[in-house]
Scaffold this motif. Structure first.
Motif, PDB file in Angstrom:
ATOM      1  N   GLN A 121      41.466  54.162  47.713  1.00 44.81           N
ATOM      2  CA  GLN A 121      41.329  53.577  46.385  1.00 44.81           C
ATOM      3  C   GLN A 121      40.224  54.235  45.574  1.00 44.81           C
ATOM      4  OE1 GLN A 121      40.762  49.535  47.789  1.00 44.81           O
ATOM      5  NE2 GLN A 121      42.654  48.863  46.776  1.00 44.81           N
ATOM      6  N   GLU A 122      39.105  54.544  46.206  1.00 49.52           N
ATOM      7  CA  GLU A 122      37.980  55.094  45.452  1.00 49.52           C
ATOM      8  C   GLU A 122      38.334  56.435  44.826  1.00 49.52           C
ATOM      9  OE1 GLU A 122      35.269  53.402  44.684  1.00 49.52           O
ATOM     10  OE2 GLU A 122      36.303  51.783  45.744  1.00 49.52           O
ATOM     11  N   ILE A 123      39.045  57.273  45.574  1.00 49.42           N
ATOM     12  CA  ILE A 123      39.463  58.561  45.015  1.00 49.42           C
ATOM     13  C   ILE A 123      40.475  58.335  43.901  1.00 49.42           C
ATOM     14  CG2 ILE A 123      40.589  60.771  45.508  1.00 49.42           C
ATOM     15  CD1 ILE A 123      39.433  60.628  48.321  1.00 49.42           C
ATOM     16  N   LEU A 124      41.365  57.364  44.086  1.00 47.59           N
ATOM     17  CA  LEU A 124      42.324  57.018  43.034  1.00 47.59           C
ATOM     18  C   LEU A 124      41.598  56.613  41.764  1.00 47.59           C
ATOM     19  CD1 LEU A 124      45.198  56.239  41.969  1.00 47.59           C
ATOM     20  CD2 LEU A 124      44.704  53.932  42.868  1.00 47.59           C
ATOM     21  N   TYR A 125      40.622  55.707  41.887  1.00 47.74           N
ATOM     22  CA  TYR A 125      39.901  55.242  40.701  1.00 47.74           C
ATOM     23  C   TYR A 125      39.170  56.400  40.027  1.00 47.74           C
ATOM     24  CZ  TYR A 125      40.680  50.678  42.913  1.00 47.74           C
ATOM     25  OH  TYR A 125      41.249  49.567  43.510  1.00 47.74           O
ATOM     26  N   ASP A 126      38.661  57.326  40.806  1.00 50.74           N
ATOM     27  CA  ASP A 126      37.982  58.484  40.241  1.00 50.74           C
ATOM     28  C   ASP A 126      38.965  59.355  39.453  1.00 50.74           C
ATOM     29  OD1 ASP A 126      35.516  60.104  40.010  1.00 50.74           O
ATOM     30  OD2 ASP A 126      36.661  61.589  41.141  1.00 50.74           O
ATOM     31  N   GLU A 127      40.180  59.498  39.968  1.00 46.23           N
ATOM     32  CA  GLU A 127      41.199  60.279  39.255  1.00 46.23           C
ATOM     33  C   GLU A 127      41.610  59.587  37.956  1.00 46.23           C
ATOM     34  OE1 GLU A 127      42.252  63.265  39.754  1.00 46.23           O
ATOM     35  OE2 GLU A 127      41.104  63.553  41.601  1.00 46.23           O
ATOM     36  N   ILE A 128      41.691  58.258  37.973  1.00 45.64           N
ATOM     37  CA  ILE A 128      42.017  57.526  36.752  1.00 45.64           C
ATOM     38  C   ILE A 128      40.908  57.710  35.719  1.00 45.64           C
ATOM     39  CG2 ILE A 128      42.410  55.242  35.754  1.00 45.64           C
ATOM     40  CD1 ILE A 128      43.707  54.441  38.431  1.00 45.64           C
ATOM     41  N   MET A 129      39.651  57.658  36.169  1.00 42.18           N
ATOM     42  CA  MET A 129      38.542  57.870  35.241  1.00 42.18           C
ATOM     43  C   MET A 129      38.603  59.267  34.623  1.00 42.18           C
ATOM     44  SD  MET A 129      34.420  57.403  35.740  1.00 42.18           S
ATOM     45  CE  MET A 129      34.225  58.736  36.938  1.00 42.18           C
ATOM     46  N   LYS A 130      38.971  60.272  35.423  1.00 45.02           N
ATOM     47  CA  LYS A 130      39.115  61.616  34.871  1.00 45.02           C
ATOM     48  C   LYS A 130      40.156  61.635  33.766  1.00 45.02           C
ATOM     49  CE  LYS A 130      38.036  63.959  39.258  1.00 45.02           C
ATOM     50  NZ  LYS A 130      38.630  64.764  40.357  1.00 45.02           N
ATOM     51  N   GLU A 131      41.228  60.869  33.956  1.00 49.65           N
ATOM     52  CA  GLU A 131      42.272  60.819  32.936  1.00 49.65           C
ATOM     53  C   GLU A 131      41.769  60.147  31.660  1.00 49.65           C
ATOM     54  OE1 GLU A 131      45.610  61.793  32.352  1.00 49.65           O
ATOM     55  OE2 GLU A 131      44.864  63.256  33.793  1.00 49.65           O
ATOM     56  N   TYR A 132      40.982  59.079  31.793  1.00 51.80           N
ATOM     57  CA  TYR A 132      40.416  58.449  30.602  1.00 51.80           C
ATOM     58  C   TYR A 132      39.556  59.436  29.832  1.00 51.80           C
ATOM     59  CZ  TYR A 132      41.875  53.572  31.106  1.00 51.80           C
ATOM     60  OH  TYR A 132      42.612  52.407  31.131  1.00 51.80           O
ATOM     61  N   LYS A 133      38.782  60.238  30.528  1.00 51.81           N
ATOM     62  CA  LYS A 133      37.939  61.229  29.859  1.00 51.81           C
ATOM     63  C   LYS A 133      38.774  62.233  29.085  1.00 51.81           C
ATOM     64  CE  LYS A 133      33.940  61.265  33.013  1.00 51.81           C
ATOM     65  NZ  LYS A 133      33.092  62.118  33.887  1.00 51.81           N
ATOM     66  N   LYS A 134      39.896  62.641  29.651  1.00 54.65           N
ATOM     67  CA  LYS A 134      40.755  63.635  29.003  1.00 54.65           C
ATOM     68  C   LYS A 134      41.553  63.031  27.862  1.00 54.65           C
ATOM     69  CE  LYS A 134      41.527  65.842  33.509  1.00 54.65           C
ATOM     70  NZ  LYS A 134      42.517  66.014  34.593  1.00 54.65           N
ATOM     71  N   GLU A 135      42.130  61.889  28.114  1.00 54.18           N
ATOM     72  CA  GLU A 135      43.123  61.312  27.214  1.00 54.18           C
ATOM     73  C   GLU A 135      42.522  60.709  25.961  1.00 54.18           C
ATOM     74  OE1 GLU A 135      47.329  60.155  26.565  1.00 54.18           O
ATOM     75  OE2 GLU A 135      46.242  61.705  27.676  1.00 54.18           O
ATOM     76  N   PHE A 136      41.353  60.067  26.097  1.00 58.10           N
ATOM     77  CA  PHE A 136      40.857  59.239  25.007  1.00 58.10           C
ATOM     78  C   PHE A 136      39.691  59.850  24.252  1.00 58.10           C
ATOM     79  CE2 PHE A 136      42.998  56.207  27.860  1.00 58.10           C
ATOM     80  CZ  PHE A 136      43.971  55.773  26.971  1.00 58.10           C
ATOM     81  N   ILE A 137      39.517  61.165  24.352  1.00 58.25           N
ATOM     82  CA  ILE A 137      38.520  61.812  23.523  1.00 58.25           C
ATOM     83  C   ILE A 137      38.839  61.522  22.058  1.00 58.25           C
ATOM     84  CG2 ILE A 137      39.791  64.013  23.459  1.00 58.25           C
ATOM     85  CD1 ILE A 137      36.970  65.371  23.558  1.00 58.25           C
ATOM     86  N   GLN A 138      37.812  61.178  21.292  1.00 54.17           N
ATOM     87  CA  GLN A 138      37.908  60.818  19.869  1.00 54.17           C
ATOM     88  C   GLN A 138      38.555  59.453  19.622  1.00 54.17           C
ATOM     89  OE1 GLN A 138      39.667  64.855  18.542  1.00 54.17           O
ATOM     90  NE2 GLN A 138      38.373  64.252  16.830  1.00 54.17           N
ATOM     91  N   GLU A 139      38.792  58.677  20.641  1.00 53.87           N
ATOM     92  CA  GLU A 139      39.447  57.380  20.429  1.00 53.87           C
ATOM     93  C   GLU A 139      38.579  56.185  20.805  1.00 53.87           C
ATOM     94  OE1 GLU A 139      43.506  57.167  21.801  1.00 53.87           O
ATOM     95  OE2 GLU A 139      43.845  59.291  21.351  1.00 53.87           O
ATOM     96  N   ALA A 166      48.114  48.718  40.768  1.00 53.53           N
ATOM     97  CA  ALA A 166      48.833  48.991  42.019  1.00 53.53           C
ATOM     98  C   ALA A 166      47.863  49.406  43.113  1.00 53.53           C
ATOM     99  CB  ALA A 166      49.877  50.077  41.791  1.00 53.53           C
ATOM    100  N   GLY A 167      46.854  50.199  42.752  1.00 51.50           N
ATOM    101  CA  GLY A 167      45.847  50.598  43.723  1.00 51.50           C
ATOM    102  C   GLY A 167      45.062  49.427  44.263  1.00 51.50           C
TER     103      GLY A 167
END
Length: 497
Positions: free
Chosen positions: A437-455, A404-405
């Protein structure tokens, strides 16, 4: 890529076996409500015996799911149960701050954290990933070669399920091989990546480009989706007396196929189709986001995986052993330093109220955070035991948000992202702070770091964006050029010559 490397990636030879060789085959038709991979095993059958009835095809498919765990082809660690999830790929994403000094697994992880692909231990694991994946693919192709002519053997919707899952698994294995051994898609989409093998024969297979490999994955997934749409897609089933139709969250089910399509479209850069596939999962309401902290230590039953959100998870009865070897060794356990944990989960737009921050780590000693997402707590219900997450509904929200972004709809993007954030105990982001968009993408990357630890998915997310690994991981090691590309195993190069 230089000419010598291109030549090394030129072809692969697949051997034809007189037997359908699997690492182990579950005896499925023995009743009860056990998961199908939790039963006694048999390991080798002539093809004419194995494929003489419906049960033989089900046994063959089950053996491939078992092959996703610990292939008997050389690697020290499990495939999707370790190297591609909590082990090597998580280490290379810097999920654990002490990996470079850890003595766990005889120095394997210390060398993996330095992207030292010439280390003998790391080379062995990479070769095991390659061989394990292609062995699984060969077995799938052998099953698919026989199934159409034996269609009359099948009852209920099992023909569609077996063939559909086989095609979806073939796509999964090729897609992950392409992501590991191919170049980053932003810079090497047209470079040779891997062979995409659809026949069980002795012919030499040419390497195809990353784009062609992903296109072939998408074609297999579309075929699988059509087949699996003929099965019961109303709900993911738990235990039943028909073991093959039990615990379908541990199968490449219809919805898992749809989720992998979203991931593949995104990797290719087709964001229009990526959001459509992601929206289909979200709109199905089959995998609702949690609304309370189901992983809280105060719960009688701690659901650390947020299991209702898992679209596809691999079942393995070795999860406890994996946890003990990685995260429960005195003085050498893989850990995340408190300062790094705070930076990931509390920094900037994060908060200490994040359920993941609160419940995905065990502080065995002050200041030492042992990632505990995969821990098997006492009295854990059977259906929550021994699962390795491979596809989550949260990723579908992240894919939809990014797509969407990219289409310029910042409001819709934040709506998708905020639904996950709120479900994790965080507050909404707004266009007041996420202004482009750039700030949005940065926020999504932060979520990947949080969500997918150990995955294992965070490293592959960085690769898709071709991120500077030192910058995004915070590692202090010198990241070598080409760290994103696993080398072709030596034996494969020998065979090619």
């Amino acid at each position: 890529m230089n000419q010598k490397t291109q030549q090394k990636r030129g072809r692969i030879t697949i051997l034809k076996f007189g037997y359908f060789v699997l690492f182990s085959l579950a005896l499925i038709g023995t009743g009860g409500c056990s998961k199908m991979l939790d039963l006694p095993a048999r390991d080798k059958f002539p093809q004419d015996i194995l494929f003489k009835d419906e049960q033989g095809f089900i046994d063959a498919l089950t053996g491939i799911y078992i092959g996703m765990d610990k292939p008997n082809n050389g690697p020290t660690e499990g495939l999707y149960t370790n190297n591609l999830t909590a082990g090597m790929l998580s280490i290379m994403a810097y999920n654990y701050t002490n990996a470079s000094s850890s003595s766990a697994s005889s120095g394997l992880y210390a060398n993996a954290s330095r992207y030292n692909y010439e280390d003998s231990g790391v080379k062995k694991e990479i070769a095991g990933i390659w061989a394990g994946m292609y062995n699984n693919i060969a077995n799938l192709n052998n099953l698919l070669r026989h199934i159409d002519e034996k269609r009359g053997l099948f009852t209920r919707d099992n023909f569609y399920r077996v063939k559909g899952e086989a095609l979806a698994l073939r796509a999964l294995f090729h897609f992950d091989l392409a992501r590991l051994f191919g170049q980053p898609p932003l810079t090497g989409a047209d470079a040779p990546a891997i062979p995409y093998i659809t026949k069980f024969d002795i012919q030499t297979k040419q390497f195809v480009s990353l784009n062609m490999a992903v296109d072939s994955c998408i074609a297999d997934l579309q075929s699988a989706k059509t087949l699996l749409s003929q099965t019961d897609t109303t709900a993911l089933k738990m235990g039943s007396h028909d073991l093959f139709s039990s615990y379908t969250q541990n199968h490449m089910n219809y919805w898992a196929t749809q989720a992998l399509l979203a991931r593949a479209y995104q990797y290719k850069g087709d964001h229009t189709n990526a959001i459509k596939a992601a929206q289909a999962l979200i709109g199905s309401n089959k995998f609702p986001l949690i609304t309370t902290n189901v992983a809280s230590s105060s719960n009688t039953t701690r659901d650390r995986l947020f299991s209702q959100e898992l679209v596809f998870s691999l079942y393995s009865n070795k999860v406890t052993n994996i946890n003990n070897s990685l995260f429960n060794i005195p003085n050498t356990a893989l850990t995340l330093a408190a300062t790094n944990k705070d930076l990931i989960y509390k920094g900037s737009t994060g908060s200490a109220t994040d359920y993941r921050y609160i419940s995905w780590f065990d502080a065995n000693t002050p200041g030492v955070n042992v990632p505990s997402k995969l821990f098997q707590d006492a009295k854990l219900p059977y259906f929550l035991q021994n699962n390795i997450p491979l596809l989550r509904i949260s990723e579908m929200y992240y894919i939809a948000a990014e797509s969407a972004g990219r289409a310029g709809d910042l409001g819709a993007a934040l709506s998708y992202l905020n639904r996950v954030r709120v479900s994790r105990g965080l507050t909404d982001l707004t266009t007041t702070t996420v202004i482009d968009q750039e700030i949005l993408y940065d926020e999504i990357m932060k979520e990947y770091k949080k969500e997918f630890i150990q995955e294992g998915q965070t490293f592959l997310y960085y690769k898709r964006w071709n991120k500077d690994l030192a910058a995004v991981t915070g590692t202090t090691v010198i990241v070598p050029k080409g760290a994103y590309v696993f080398p072709i195993p030596d034996k494969e190069i020998e065979y090619n010559h």
